[in-house]
Write a protein that holds these residues in place. Structure first.
Motif, PDB file in Angstrom:
ATOM      1  N   VAL A  46      74.947   3.684  23.148  1.00 38.33           N
ATOM      2  CA  VAL A  46      73.834   4.459  22.607  1.00 38.33           C
ATOM      3  C   VAL A  46      72.957   3.598  21.704  1.00 38.33           C
ATOM      4  O   VAL A  46      71.721   3.647  21.744  1.00 38.33           O
ATOM      5  N   VAL A  47      73.574   2.761  20.840  1.00 43.73           N
ATOM      6  CA  VAL A  47      72.807   1.879  19.955  1.00 43.73           C
ATOM      7  C   VAL A  47      71.976   0.902  20.756  1.00 43.73           C
ATOM      8  O   VAL A  47      70.801   0.644  20.459  1.00 43.73           O
ATOM      9  N   ALA A  49      70.819   1.284  23.745  1.00 45.00           N
ATOM     10  CA  ALA A  49      69.713   2.016  24.366  1.00 45.00           C
ATOM     11  C   ALA A  49      68.618   2.326  23.348  1.00 45.00           C
ATOM     12  O   ALA A  49      67.423   2.230  23.645  1.00 45.00           O
ATOM     13  N   ALA A  50      69.013   2.723  22.098  1.00 46.56           N
ATOM     14  CA  ALA A  50      68.009   3.038  21.072  1.00 46.56           C
ATOM     15  C   ALA A  50      67.212   1.809  20.685  1.00 46.56           C
ATOM     16  O   ALA A  50      65.981   1.867  20.530  1.00 46.56           O
ATOM     17  N   VAL A  51      67.871   0.669  20.492  1.00 45.15           N
ATOM     18  CA  VAL A  51      67.163  -0.566  20.138  1.00 45.15           C
ATOM     19  C   VAL A  51      66.188  -0.961  21.228  1.00 45.15           C
ATOM     20  O   VAL A  51      65.035  -1.356  20.968  1.00 45.15           O
ATOM     21  N   THR A  53      64.742   1.044  23.381  1.00 47.31           N
ATOM     22  CA  THR A  53      63.636   2.010  23.397  1.00 47.31           C
ATOM     23  C   THR A  53      62.640   1.724  22.283  1.00 47.31           C
ATOM     24  O   THR A  53      61.415   1.732  22.495  1.00 47.31           O
ATOM     25  N   LEU A  54      63.157   1.498  21.053  1.00 45.38           N
ATOM     26  CA  LEU A  54      62.254   1.204  19.931  1.00 45.38           C
ATOM     27  C   LEU A  54      61.505  -0.102  20.133  1.00 45.38           C
ATOM     28  O   LEU A  54      60.328  -0.218  19.772  1.00 45.38           O
ATOM     29  N   SER A  55      62.125  -1.093  20.691  1.00 42.92           N
ATOM     30  CA  SER A  55      61.448  -2.367  20.944  1.00 42.92           C
ATOM     31  C   SER A  55      60.306  -2.176  21.912  1.00 42.92           C
ATOM     32  O   SER A  55      59.194  -2.696  21.709  1.00 42.92           O
ATOM     33  N   TYR A  57      58.707   0.597  22.385  1.00 37.72           N
ATOM     34  CA  TYR A  57      57.683   1.427  21.746  1.00 37.72           C
ATOM     35  C   TYR A  57      56.780   0.586  20.846  1.00 37.72           C
ATOM     36  O   TYR A  57      55.559   0.698  20.893  1.00 37.72           O
TER      37      TYR A  57
END
Length: 359
Positions: A46-47, A49-51, A53-55, A57
């Motif tokens: 999950v971490v 995937a979040a990193v 996604t934010l990168s 964005y």
């Protein structure tokens, strides 16, 4: 009937095929892994995937343009119109002063002497005007009247003398020269009467209207001279134009100063604004009356609402230059003045202000 060994193997029942054990599955007979041991793997996934996604964005999103401005205020460079030596500077740097507070006193003895001289000339002009308005003294009128009566008596005597001599000349008892002499005396006495009469009329009528106007003009000229010198004396004391704070003391007591030299500099802290230099490609998106928030780093990034009240008519200079030889051009900047909507007592001239300008 006997069967061969080959046939026996063929006709024999097929053996049961069992599946091969998987590498991910525990071997048969081994204890099964509990579900709680799989939670760290899930969290890591999950971490990641979040990193990711934010990168993506932040890479795709447009970055705001940071515009830096500066707080400015009305500044007064106070100078005098007279020369002289500084007598007193009763204010200190950083002192808050009210309007009409004395900032500098200048000593100039020559100007004071000229003022006294102008006052004396004014007194003389006033006396001359008063003398003109009063007219001729009664004693002068009486003297002129006595002179007129004496001239009239002389005419009577000359007339009688002329009559006697004329009669004697007609009888031949007096020469013609004697008659001519008394005739001339009679004419002289008559002219003397006319002269005495004119002097008496002048004394009675007093000064003419033109003479009174000249005397009044002399008074006006003397008064103007007094006001001119007084205006210079008034400039010897320099006052604060508005309630402000002393920024600089450019002179000290005893120094000689010339007209027009700044003596004290004051700043009006009640008239603050924020000055921006915006590129010309950004000015088109702003107009007078627009409001936005700025950050003041000196005050802990406090937000301050400002309103645009001035956009320069003409661009001044190029603050950004093209980095490529082709495809770009120099962009000039326009001066923008934005005034605080609400007062912020801690705001001081010279502080930086930042605006997040989104394209």
């Amino acid at each position: 009937m006997n069967m061969t060994s080959t046939e026996a193997r063929t006709e024999a029942a097929p053996a049961r095929t069992e599946p091969m054990p998987s590498a991910l599955e525990p071997p048969p007979g081994a204890p099964k892994q509990p579900a709680s041991n799989r939670i760290p793997s899930i969290i890591v996934a999950v971490v990641i995937a979040a990193v990711a996604t934010l990168s993506i964005y932040y890479l795709v999103r447009g970055q705001p343009l940071l515009v830096q401005g500066e707080v400015d205020a009305t500044r007064f460079d106070i100078a005098a119109r007279v020369d002289g030596r500084v007598g007193e500077v009763p204010v200190a740097r950083g002192q808050n002063v009210e309007a009409n507070t004395v900032l500098v006193r200048i000593d100039n003895p020559e100007t004071i002497a000229k003022h006294e001289q102008a006052l004396a000339a004014k007194v003389v002009a006033d006396a001359q005007l008063a003398n003109t308005n009063v007219g001729t003294r009664p004693e002068v009128i009486a003297a002129r009247k006595a002179a007129l009566e004496r001239a009239q008596a002389a005419v009577v005597l000359a007339q009688k003398t002329y009559e006697r001599v004329r009669q004697l000349a007609e009888q031949g008892n007096a020469p013609q020269a004697r008659l001519d002499q008394v005739t001339d005396n009679l004419h002289g006495a008559e002219r003397a009467v006319d002269q005495a009469q004119s002097a008496y009329d002048q004394a009675v009528n007093g000064y003419t209207r033109e003479e009174r106007e000249i005397a009044a003009a002399n008074v006006g000229k003397a008064l103007a001279d007094v006001k001119a010198v007084q205006s210079i004396i008034d400039q010897m004391v320099v006052y604060a134009p508005v309630a402000s704070q002393v920024y600089q003391r450019n002179v000290e007591p005893g120094e000689y100063v010339s007209p027009g030299v700044p003596l004290v500099t004051v700043v009006d802290l009640n008239d603050l604004w924020i000055h921006f230099d915006l590129r010309e490609d950004l000015v088109k998106t702003i107009k007078v009356g627009d409001r936005f928030d700025v950050r003041i780093p000196a005050l802990g990034d406090r937000r301050l609402a400002v309103e645009v009240k001035l956009i320069a008519t003409k661009g001044e200079y190029a603050s950004w230059r093209a980095t490529r030889a082709t495809g770009d051009f120099d962009l000039r900047t326009f001066s923008i003045r934005a005034y605080p909507v609400d007062k912020m007592p801690e705001l001081r001239p010279g502080m930086s202000a930042y605006l997040d300008w989104r394209r």
